[in-house]
Design an enzyme around this catalytic site. Sequence first.
Site, PDB file in Angstrom:
ATOM      1  N   ARG A 103      39.637 -70.882  49.956  1.00 56.46           N
ATOM      2  CA  ARG A 103      38.978 -69.590  50.160  1.00 56.46           C
ATOM      3  C   ARG A 103      38.059 -69.658  51.377  1.00 56.46           C
ATOM      4  O   ARG A 103      37.012 -70.296  51.345  1.00 56.46           O
ATOM      5  CB  ARG A 103      38.169 -69.191  48.921  1.00 56.46           C
ATOM      6  CG  ARG A 103      37.431 -67.863  49.105  1.00 56.46           C
ATOM      7  CD  ARG A 103      36.988 -67.223  47.809  1.00 56.46           C
ATOM      8  NE  ARG A 103      35.895 -67.924  47.159  1.00 56.46           N
ATOM      9  CZ  ARG A 103      35.220 -67.457  46.099  1.00 56.46           C
ATOM     10  NH1 ARG A 103      35.560 -66.282  45.573  1.00 56.46           N
ATOM     11  NH2 ARG A 103      34.247 -68.155  45.551  1.00 56.46           N
ATOM     12  N   ASP A 157      26.602 -68.700  41.779  1.00 55.82           N
ATOM     13  CA  ASP A 157      26.926 -68.797  43.193  1.00 55.82           C
ATOM     14  C   ASP A 157      26.391 -67.555  43.891  1.00 55.82           C
ATOM     15  O   ASP A 157      25.611 -66.792  43.306  1.00 55.82           O
ATOM     16  CB  ASP A 157      28.433 -69.007  43.423  1.00 55.82           C
ATOM     17  CG  ASP A 157      29.286 -67.809  43.009  1.00 55.82           C
ATOM     18  OD1 ASP A 157      28.723 -66.734  42.682  1.00 55.82           O
ATOM     19  OD2 ASP A 157      30.518 -67.941  43.025  1.00 55.82           O
TER      20      ASP A 157
END
Length: 518
Positions: free
Chosen positions: A159, A442
């Site tokens: 990613r 996150d």
Amino acid sequence: MSGVNTTPTKIEGADTILTPEALEFLADLHRTFGARRTELLARRRERRAEIARTGKLDFLAETASVRDDPSWTVAAAPEDLRDRRVEITGPTDPKMTINALNSGAKVWLADLEDANTPHWDNVVGGQVSLYRATRRELSFESGGKSYALGDDLAVVVTRPRGWHLDEEHITVGGEPIAGGLADFGLYFFHNAAELLARGSGPYFYLPKTESHLEARLWNDVFTHAENALGLGRVIRATVLIETITAAFEMEEILYELREHASGLNAGRWDYLFSVIKNFRDAGPEFVLPDRASVTMTAPFMRAYTELLVATCHKRGAFAMGGMAAFIPSRRDADVNAKALAQVKADKEREAGDGFDGSWVAHPDLVPVCKDAFDAVLGDKPNQVDRLRPDVHVAASDLLDVANTPGSVTEAGVRANVSVALQYLKAWLGGLGAVAINNLMEDAATAEISRSQVWQWIHQGTILDTGEPVTEALVRRLLDEEVAKLGDGYDQARTLFEQVALADDFVEFLTLPAYALVR
């Protein structure tokens, strides 16, 4: 290699990554696509202004023909990407890379985005880890313990960063290139041929996509990169549907990427952030309760996931479920039992709804997720053949935030302040994925925390006690939480005040944060 400059780094192995040829490859991507990226970022701002003006969002009339055409499907999935029933996510430092690849999950989302602070050493070090892991050369020692790659490894899906972030340490003609182009380009340039030779391929997750035009840009980048290296259409990409605008363009996004697409993912945390961000000033009907109260069974979240499964399977693409962020505790069996039961129910719901797999944040959750999908899939690699003709989702269903159960409490405000502070401190220190209160936090979850605080203040939201959420209340809680947490929070506090208490809403907290670490 005219006009390409990089910042020096002492990361071991950097010379294998920042080669003249690789940097020229990045420069070519920047020169070819940089202007389009800038235009699309401007379009985001225009669209957000329209949402603020109207308080509305709808499916696009101009792309109805794409949605109505039953004839097109996405490209066939490579053999090693057909079974995705368990995917584990995490940053790309050597220890995490080895543990994720050895976890027993089918796929590892190698995260160069929300689980990674884009400190230059992290950016380069992550590429070194991926380079060595691709060639089965990665090992790591720490505290007298050795880590090595096993025989049965997860498939890597990388990613890169979203379109909004720059990479200040690679410039072309004095301009920073896009962080996403840097992450994608370095990984693809160095590893595509090696992956293909090993029977795999260059696979990607695409984050923060807001429109089919942004998906078109990625598709053009992929085609250009493949042609530059003399490869066919070998890239496969899964797009995270983690913005409310993208939810209205799922089919169009798959259509634009159809030569490269392999699926869509229900990026639940960023999705909540996107709803708050886009409708932050649209009225009290778009105010969510405490973050912990918002579950996947809320009507607007249910509509989003049902539409995602139906859309993917209609077009032959994988539907990937959301993150189970729980981190098991070694000290509290009761916490574990309750949380694991919730994870089990979540994964069973996803498998029952037709998802082809789902995400976990910790190796201990791999068996929980696997069992849920095994029960539905059996020996089948996926359930793409399970169509959902029963699903009918209207624009009003996707925007039905008002019927989300729950209330706003002082404990919820306090939790947001505390989590955001702790995460920002860790992020500024170089850690993008942090275990806080047995949850893997996150950037996405930190975004929810700070954006809820901003919205509650600006909407004059009333707590369950009858007290309004005000800046004064938040500052009191901020003082109390900083006092509890101890020293070292001055910079994190200043940043929190900037992104949660300022009059103007900062689009992404990582933008001002990046200026402090780059």
